[in-house]
Design a protein around this motif. Structure first.
Motif, mmCIF file in Angstrom:
data_model
loop_
_atom_site.group_PDB
_atom_site.id
_atom_site.type_symbol
_atom_site.label_atom_id
_atom_site.label_comp_id
_atom_site.label_asym_id
_atom_site.label_seq_id
_atom_site.Cartn_x
_atom_site.Cartn_y
_atom_site.Cartn_z
ATOM 1 N N LYS A 3 0.819 -1.201 0.000
ATOM 2 C CA LYS A 3 0.000 0.000 0.000
ATOM 3 C C LYS A 3 0.857 1.256 0.000
ATOM 4 C CE LYS A 3 -2.551 -0.754 3.611
ATOM 5 N NZ LYS A 3 -3.557 -0.550 4.657
ATOM 6 N N ILE A 5 1.043 4.711 1.870
ATOM 7 C CA ILE A 5 0.518 5.369 3.060
ATOM 8 C C ILE A 5 0.568 6.881 2.861
ATOM 9 C CG2 ILE A 5 0.808 5.653 5.549
ATOM 10 C CD1 ILE A 5 0.067 2.789 4.630
ATOM 11 N N LEU A 90 16.284 -1.057 10.704
ATOM 12 C CA LEU A 90 16.671 -2.125 9.784
ATOM 13 C C LEU A 90 16.331 -3.490 10.368
ATOM 14 C CD1 LEU A 90 20.067 -0.854 8.356
ATOM 15 C CD2 LEU A 90 17.869 -0.965 7.206
ATOM 16 N N ILE A 93 12.555 -4.114 9.966
ATOM 17 C CA ILE A 93 12.043 -4.438 8.636
ATOM 18 C C ILE A 93 12.649 -5.711 8.062
ATOM 19 C CG2 ILE A 93 11.413 -2.064 8.032
ATOM 20 C CD1 ILE A 93 13.853 -1.949 6.279
ATOM 21 N N ASN A 94 13.812 -6.126 8.596
ATOM 22 C CA ASN A 94 14.397 -7.380 8.137
ATOM 23 C C ASN A 94 14.072 -8.472 9.142
ATOM 24 O OD1 ASN A 94 16.177 -6.903 5.659
ATOM 25 N ND2 ASN A 94 16.696 -5.199 7.004
ATOM 26 N N LEU B 37 6.685 0.278 6.858
ATOM 27 C CA LEU B 37 7.856 -0.054 6.051
ATOM 28 C C LEU B 37 8.130 -1.552 6.136
ATOM 29 C CD1 LEU B 37 10.207 2.962 6.831
ATOM 30 C CD2 LEU B 37 9.225 2.402 4.611
ATOM 31 N N SER B 38 7.926 -2.121 7.324
ATOM 32 C CA SER B 38 8.206 -3.551 7.450
ATOM 33 C C SER B 38 7.178 -4.392 6.705
ATOM 34 C CB SER B 38 8.319 -3.969 8.914
ATOM 35 O OG SER B 38 7.077 -3.837 9.539
ATOM 36 N N GLY B 40 6.253 -3.550 3.843
ATOM 37 C CA GLY B 40 6.577 -3.297 2.445
ATOM 38 C C GLY B 40 5.792 -2.133 1.868
ATOM 39 N N ASN B 41 5.088 -1.414 2.725
ATOM 40 C CA ASN B 41 4.326 -0.264 2.245
ATOM 41 C C ASN B 41 5.223 0.951 2.035
ATOM 42 O OD1 ASN B 41 2.054 -1.803 2.419
ATOM 43 N ND2 ASN B 41 1.401 -0.957 4.383
ATOM 44 N N ARG B 42 4.728 1.845 1.212
ATOM 45 C CA ARG B 42 5.471 3.042 0.885
ATOM 46 C C ARG B 42 4.799 4.226 1.582
ATOM 47 N NH1 ARG B 42 8.338 4.773 -3.723
ATOM 48 N NH2 ARG B 42 7.943 6.963 -4.173
ATOM 49 N N ILE B 43 5.584 5.105 2.160
ATOM 50 C CA ILE B 43 5.011 6.245 2.859
ATOM 51 C C ILE B 43 5.239 7.508 2.039
ATOM 52 C CG2 ILE B 43 5.132 7.658 4.946
ATOM 53 C CD1 ILE B 43 6.342 4.911 6.157
ATOM 54 N N LEU B 51 9.198 7.501 1.713
ATOM 55 C CA LEU B 51 10.081 6.466 2.231
ATOM 56 C C LEU B 51 9.604 5.121 1.701
ATOM 57 C CD1 LEU B 51 10.262 7.590 5.954
ATOM 58 C CD2 LEU B 51 12.226 7.439 4.451
ATOM 59 N N THR B 53 11.032 0.771 0.864
ATOM 60 C CA THR B 53 12.125 -0.180 1.088
ATOM 61 C C THR B 53 12.639 -0.702 -0.242
ATOM 62 O OG1 THR B 53 10.474 -1.917 1.357
ATOM 63 C CG2 THR B 53 11.388 -0.975 3.353
ATOM 64 N N LYS B 75 19.102 -8.010 2.041
ATOM 65 C CA LYS B 75 18.763 -7.103 3.117
ATOM 66 C C LYS B 75 17.861 -5.996 2.580
ATOM 67 C CE LYS B 75 20.941 -4.759 6.936
ATOM 68 N NZ LYS B 75 22.173 -4.232 7.484
ATOM 69 N N LEU B 76 16.851 -5.681 3.362
ATOM 70 C CA LEU B 76 15.989 -4.574 2.968
ATOM 71 C C LEU B 76 16.564 -3.271 3.502
ATOM 72 C CD1 LEU B 76 12.425 -6.020 3.585
ATOM 73 C CD2 LEU B 76 13.295 -5.197 1.409
ATOM 74 N N LEU B 77 16.628 -2.285 2.666
ATOM 75 C CA LEU B 77 17.103 -0.977 3.087
ATOM 76 C C LEU B 77 15.968 0.021 2.938
ATOM 77 C CD1 LEU B 77 20.498 -0.974 1.166
ATOM 78 C CD2 LEU B 77 20.129 -1.556 3.552
ATOM 79 N N VAL B 78 16.091 1.136 3.637
ATOM 80 C CA VAL B 78 15.063 2.158 3.515
ATOM 81 C C VAL B 78 15.583 3.257 2.601
ATOM 82 C CG1 VAL B 78 13.597 3.797 4.731
ATOM 83 C CG2 VAL B 78 14.238 1.669 5.833
ATOM 84 N N PHE B 80 14.866 6.990 0.823
ATOM 85 C CA PHE B 80 14.083 8.226 0.911
ATOM 86 C C PHE B 80 14.174 8.977 -0.414
ATOM 87 C CE2 PHE B 80 14.105 12.859 2.000
ATOM 88 C CZ PHE B 80 12.763 12.962 2.329
#
Lengths: 104, 93
Positions: A3, A5, A90, A93-94, B37-38, B40-43, B51, B53, B75-78, B80
């Motif tokens: 989604k 947000i 991190l 989320i991981n 974010l965890s 997998g959503n986008r802000i 923001l 991932t 690895k998931l990174l954030v 911006f």
């Protein structure tokens, strides 16, 4: 599944979890963003513990090239904002994987 | 600017709220960011930026001093992406 947000969704969520009205939540959130932007405008990085850092970086002038037409042009000197997530973020989320496949 | 400075400004602007409430509200915002974010959503925040991932793929790394091969996991990174207005104000002068 993933989604997007928006501010509206965030404001609704805030309103449901804390005792402030939607309007107050919206003003609060906008003020928060405003403070972040003003700080970055004043060339100050913003560090939020357990979340991350918004860092200001200076990029030098360089020559760019349109990959299609090969025409060269100048990319001017500018400032950019980088976000670096904290270790804590991190880790959230991981998802933690078992130690077994770490060793393989 | 640190989170404590941020809180001080917010407390001053929202004087009518108890300090604890201000702190809690900010915490909730940040928690909401992290949990989305965890998932997998986008802000996306207009003017400020968004923001999201991004996945860094697994690769074979090497211990620089021993030359030993090791597997580095996904690895998931954030990431911006600054918004238009933010880009503009940081380049003004």
């Amino acid at each position: 599944m993933n989604k997007i947000i928006s501010k509206a969704i965030l404001v609704n969520h805030l309103n449901e979890t804390i005792g402030l009205s939607k309007r107050e939540c919206q003003i609060f959130f906008e003020t928060f963003i405003d403070i972040l932007m003003k700080s970055l405008k004043n060339k100050k990085d913003v560090k939020i513990v357990n979340f991350g850092i918004f860092k200001l970086r200076q990029k030098n002038e360089r020559v760019g090239r349109n990959p299609k037409t090969k025409i060269e042009f100048k990319i001017s000197k500018r400032n950019v904002v980088k976000f670096k997530a904290s270790e804590f973020l991190l880790n959230t989320i991981n998802p933690v994987q078992s130690n077994l496949d770490e060793k393989s | 600017m640190k989170k404590s400075d941020l809180l001080l400004i917010l407390e001053k602007k929202f004087e009518y709220l108890p300090k604890r409430e201000v702190e809690r509200t900010l915490e909730k915002i940040l928690q909401f960011f992290s949990s989305n974010l965890s998932k997998g959503n986008r802000i996306e925040i207009r003017d400020f930026g968004s923001l999201s991932t991004r996945l860094r793929k697994s690769r074979i790394g090497r211990n620089p001093s021993t030359g030993e091969k090791i597997k580095i996991k996904d690895k998931l990174l954030v990431h911006f992406t600054p918004g238009k207005k933010l880009k503009k104000i940081i380049n003004e002068e």
